[in-house]
Enzyme design. Sequence first.
Site, PDB file in Angstrom:
ATOM      1  N   TYR A  21       0.807  -1.218   0.000  1.00 53.27           N
ATOM      2  CA  TYR A  21       0.000   0.000   0.000  1.00 53.27           C
ATOM      3  C   TYR A  21       0.848   1.280   0.000  1.00 53.27           C
ATOM      4  O   TYR A  21       0.733   2.105   0.897  1.00 53.27           O
ATOM      5  CB  TYR A  21      -0.968   0.005   1.192  1.00 53.27           C
ATOM      6  CG  TYR A  21      -2.000  -1.095   1.066  1.00 53.27           C
ATOM      7  CD1 TYR A  21      -3.182  -0.861   0.371  1.00 53.27           C
ATOM      8  CD2 TYR A  21      -1.781  -2.353   1.581  1.00 53.27           C
ATOM      9  CE1 TYR A  21      -4.115  -1.867   0.205  1.00 53.27           C
ATOM     10  CE2 TYR A  21      -2.709  -3.375   1.415  1.00 53.27           C
ATOM     11  CZ  TYR A  21      -3.873  -3.112   0.732  1.00 53.27           C
ATOM     12  OH  TYR A  21      -4.792  -4.111   0.564  1.00 53.27           O
ATOM     13  N   TYR A 149     -11.633  -8.101   6.907  1.00 54.90           N
ATOM     14  CA  TYR A 149     -10.491  -8.086   6.001  1.00 54.90           C
ATOM     15  C   TYR A 149     -10.156  -9.538   5.654  1.00 54.90           C
ATOM     16  O   TYR A 149      -9.933 -10.359   6.538  1.00 54.90           O
ATOM     17  CB  TYR A 149      -9.250  -7.409   6.618  1.00 54.90           C
ATOM     18  CG  TYR A 149      -8.093  -7.455   5.644  1.00 54.90           C
ATOM     19  CD1 TYR A 149      -8.075  -6.619   4.533  1.00 54.90           C
ATOM     20  CD2 TYR A 149      -7.063  -8.377   5.786  1.00 54.90           C
ATOM     21  CE1 TYR A 149      -7.057  -6.696   3.592  1.00 54.90           C
ATOM     22  CE2 TYR A 149      -6.042  -8.467   4.848  1.00 54.90           C
ATOM     23  CZ  TYR A 149      -6.044  -7.618   3.759  1.00 54.90           C
ATOM     24  OH  TYR A 149      -5.044  -7.704   2.820  1.00 54.90           O
ATOM     25  N   ASP A 250     -12.524 -17.434   8.717  1.00 50.00           N
ATOM     26  CA  ASP A 250     -11.201 -16.970   8.302  1.00 50.00           C
ATOM     27  C   ASP A 250     -10.366 -16.772   9.561  1.00 50.00           C
ATOM     28  O   ASP A 250     -10.472 -15.763  10.254  1.00 50.00           O
ATOM     29  CB  ASP A 250     -11.334 -15.665   7.512  1.00 50.00           C
ATOM     30  CG  ASP A 250      -9.970 -15.131   7.052  1.00 50.00           C
ATOM     31  OD1 ASP A 250      -8.943 -15.623   7.530  1.00 50.00           O
ATOM     32  OD2 ASP A 250      -9.966 -14.202   6.221  1.00 50.00           O
ATOM     33  N   LYS A 279      -0.802 -16.928   7.860  1.00 49.95           N
ATOM     34  CA  LYS A 279       0.067 -16.128   8.719  1.00 49.95           C
ATOM     35  C   LYS A 279       0.996 -16.942   9.634  1.00 49.95           C
ATOM     36  O   LYS A 279       2.097 -17.261   9.228  1.00 49.95           O
ATOM     37  CB  LYS A 279      -0.776 -15.122   9.483  1.00 49.95           C
ATOM     38  CG  LYS A 279      -1.302 -14.029   8.538  1.00 49.95           C
ATOM     39  CD  LYS A 279      -1.683 -12.754   9.244  1.00 49.95           C
ATOM     40  CE  LYS A 279      -1.789 -11.587   8.295  1.00 49.95           C
ATOM     41  NZ  LYS A 279      -3.113 -11.325   7.735  1.00 49.95           N
TER      42      LYS A 279
HETATM   43  C1  LIG Z   1      -3.712 -11.333   6.400  1.00 48.78           C
HETATM   44  C2  LIG Z   1      -5.082 -11.850   6.241  1.00 48.78           C
HETATM   45  C3  LIG Z   1      -5.535 -12.365   5.013  1.00 48.78           C
HETATM   46  C4  LIG Z   1      -4.686 -12.359   3.767  1.00 48.78           C
HETATM   47  O1  LIG Z   1      -3.531 -13.125   3.887  1.00 48.78           O
HETATM   48  P1  LIG Z   1      -2.275 -12.839   2.909  1.00 48.78           P
HETATM   49  O2  LIG Z   1      -1.292 -13.894   3.283  1.00 48.78           O
HETATM   50  O3  LIG Z   1      -1.812 -11.442   3.206  1.00 48.78           O
HETATM   51  O4  LIG Z   1      -2.775 -12.983   1.518  1.00 48.78           O
HETATM   52  C5  LIG Z   1      -6.824 -12.880   4.969  1.00 48.78           C
HETATM   53  N1  LIG Z   1      -7.632 -12.882   6.046  1.00 48.78           N
HETATM   54  C6  LIG Z   1      -7.234 -12.405   7.236  1.00 48.78           C
HETATM   55  C7  LIG Z   1      -8.140 -12.458   8.408  1.00 48.78           C
HETATM   56  C8  LIG Z   1      -5.948 -11.860   7.370  1.00 48.78           C
HETATM   57  O5  LIG Z   1      -5.559 -11.365   8.553  1.00 48.78           O
END
Ligand SMILES: *Cc1c(COP(=O)(O)O)cnc(C)c1O
Length: 431
Positions: A21, A149, A250, A279
């Site tokens: 960004y 997100y 997620d 992550k």
């Molecule tokens: C960081 C994140 C993503 C995206 O993961 P990337 O490895 O950056 O593509 C998706 N969902 C959540 C909740 C996240 O924190």
Amino acid sequence: MNKPASDRITEFDKRHIWHPYTSMMNPLPAFTVESCEGVYIKLEDGRKLIDGMSSWWSVIHGYNNPVLNRAAHEQLDKMSHVMFGGLTHRPAVELAELLIKITPEKLQHVFFADSGSVSVEVAMKMAIQYWHAKGKPEKNRMLTVMNGYHGDTFGAMSVCDPVNGMHSMFEGVLAKNIFVEAPQCKFDAQWNEKYISQMKNALAENHEQIAAVIIEPVVQGAGGMRIYSPHYIKRLRELCSEFNVLLIADEIATGFGRTGKLFACEWAGITPDIMCLGKAITGGYMTLAATLATTDVAEGISGNGGVFMHGPTFMGNPLACAVAVASIRLLLEEDWQARVLKIESIMKENLFTIKTVLGVRDIRVLGAIGVVELENSVDMAEIQRMFVDKGIWVRPYGRLVYIMPPFIISEKELNTLTETMTEVIREYLSL
Ligand SMILES: *Cc1c(COP(=O)(O)O)cnc(C)c1O
């Protein structure tokens, strides 16, 4: 070869390389990292910073960890990569076994993806293919909440917060998904059914077009760092079942102990139909993510001879899988929960000291996540420089100044991190 001078690195970087960004015309300065060790980021100019970010939630065991280094070296000597089409290998199988063992019991099938965003794409494609195979191709939209997100790729962007998200300029080309208000019930607050009424109404009205609800359980990450009642997730699970809609959790940010439970779904005692992990999965060593599905979802997709339509080049990368196996074993061998609770109590003690400071709107702590929400967006360049000058690495986003340190941080280091953080915030707000 001459080692380029540090200012040449900075100059070249500024002129030619995009960071997350950023503008190419007017980029904020990036600090050059020489190496990292434990909870420390060492800059080329000799400064040492205590890392408050775990490189975006991921470096739970600290940098340059001997156990993870060994796993990487051993795997490197066998093979760094081999294609996954038609071939398999021990690291992938061991990792899948571990993930199946530690996630809710019904999640039995694993898709390895190369990043969190891709694992979200995969999850949404699974949901759509599932209903397609069941003869309901019209169930192809997603329902989600504001302030979410889920990543930066097109499918993931279509379920990120549509207003203050990072992607509003793409509105015209994104899938038209359905949004309801973000969960409003605070983590410990008394539950009231009104908190989920918008979600319930959206499901009642649109369930025939909805493939899945996608949500970050209990903690919304980059879309607002909001922490909400697990009861919301419990009720959401019931509603999804009632309305025949799949539930995608997620857990890319929350997974692997960050909230004080191994997975945030455990706060609600629920099993999603599909779960995204990423992550911290490799302890922050390299990129890897996974999408887990129940047998119902997996068999549904494969009904009538169907195959799941995804398969990236670097799928199941052995090096990443081997490090992930080592990272998860290391986590489980330690009393990770006690560590996270200790981090939580120190952050509560130290961050709440600025609760009444003018310009501070809210302070939230859960597990190893600490958030100071300000009234106004920060001047990133300014506050970043103040943090670095005082020896800590904190990367705010908009009005949010937050930390999620490595689990291995010592009490002393965490006190320094949090006390310095509040000191800088006080100073910044009084400027
Ligand atoms: C960081 C994140 C993503 C995206 O993961 P990337 O490895 O950056 O593509 C998706 N969902 C959540 C909740 C996240 O924190």
